[in-house]
Scaffold this active site. Structure first.
Site, PDB file in Angstrom:
ATOM      1  N   HIS A  40      17.029  51.899  39.228  1.00  0.00           N
ATOM      2  CA  HIS A  40      16.089  51.157  40.069  1.00  0.00           C
ATOM      3  C   HIS A  40      14.648  51.650  39.884  1.00  0.00           C
ATOM      4  CE1 HIS A  40      15.509  54.516  42.894  1.00  0.00           C
ATOM      5  NE2 HIS A  40      16.789  54.775  42.657  1.00  0.00           N
ATOM      6  N   GLY A  90      14.712  47.898  14.728  1.00  0.00           N
ATOM      7  CA  GLY A  90      15.216  48.805  15.742  1.00  0.00           C
ATOM      8  C   GLY A  90      14.219  49.846  16.205  1.00  0.00           C
TER       9      GLY A  90
END
Length: 214
Positions: free
Chosen positions: A144, A77
């Site tokens: 985005h 992780g």
């Protein structure tokens, strides 16, 4: 396709769940089934973590050269640990496998590096680049035009706003937010629930609202 998982903690359990979902949904392509050869980990893995799923520890990471497999996934992780595992794996002929959970949503123009892991309910918007061995965890949002470098970890529920840049190996904690157009430097860590309102330099820990160097 035969895959070995490198690491046996909670992140490996999440990755295994994604592989099981891919097999169940037949998202791998015609005639492709993902078989997990087993787990390689330097520490002993509790049998009860994976045994009920038919998966067992078959050695430590240095045993990779002896494993009958075609691909590996670095199931660690934390970014520095994941990079260390990948550096060791690169001495062998196995290829990194990229995991995209079938319940993740990705824009059609997202570019994803080898060995990246994208877990359930992650949302990756248009024109995003995700580096090799990065991890976008459950329910994380990437806006985005973001640039996510190699070995980055975006933890569950984190939100990376549009045009943000995350440097190599940085970690964005659970439910943290990086505001639009900002950058987090390489190997920095942003604490859980923090809100990044200014650029974060390399190799620092930032916490709070707004996030400040600890």
């Amino acid at each position: 396709m035969r895959i070995v998982l490198l690491g046996g903690g909670g992140h490996a359990s999440d990755v295994l769940g994604a592989l099981e979902a891919l097999n169940a949904k037949s998202c791998n392509g015609p005639g492709i089934f993902i078989e997990v050869a087993g787990i390689l980990a330097d520490d002993d893995v509790a049998p009860e973590r994976f045994g009920h799923r038919g998966i067992r520890q078959i050695g430590n990471i240095d045993d990779l050269r002896h494993i009958d497999a075609t691909h590996y996934i670095a199931c660690v992780g934390y970014p520095k640990g994941r990079k260390s595992v990948v550096d060791r794996a690169n001495d062998h002929a196995l290829a990194p496998f990229t995991v995209i959970h079938p319940r993740a949503w990705l824009s059609s123009d997202v570019v994803i590096g080898a060995g990246a892991v994208i877990l359930a309910n992650a949302c990756i918007s248009a024109s995003v680049t995700i580096g090799a061995h990065a991890c976008i965890s459950n329910g994380a949002i990437v806006g985005h035009d973001c640039r996510i470098a190699d070995f980055v970890s975006v933890m569950p529920g984190a939100c990376i706003s549009g045009n943000a840049s995350l440097g190599d190996g940085c970690m964005i904690g659970a439910n943290a937010t990086v505001l639009e157009g900002l950058s987090v430097g390489a190997w920095a860590a942003v604490g859980a629930g923090a809100v990044v309102t200014s650029h974060i330099p390399e190799n620092v820990v930032a916490k709070g609202m707004p996030a400040r160097h600890a």
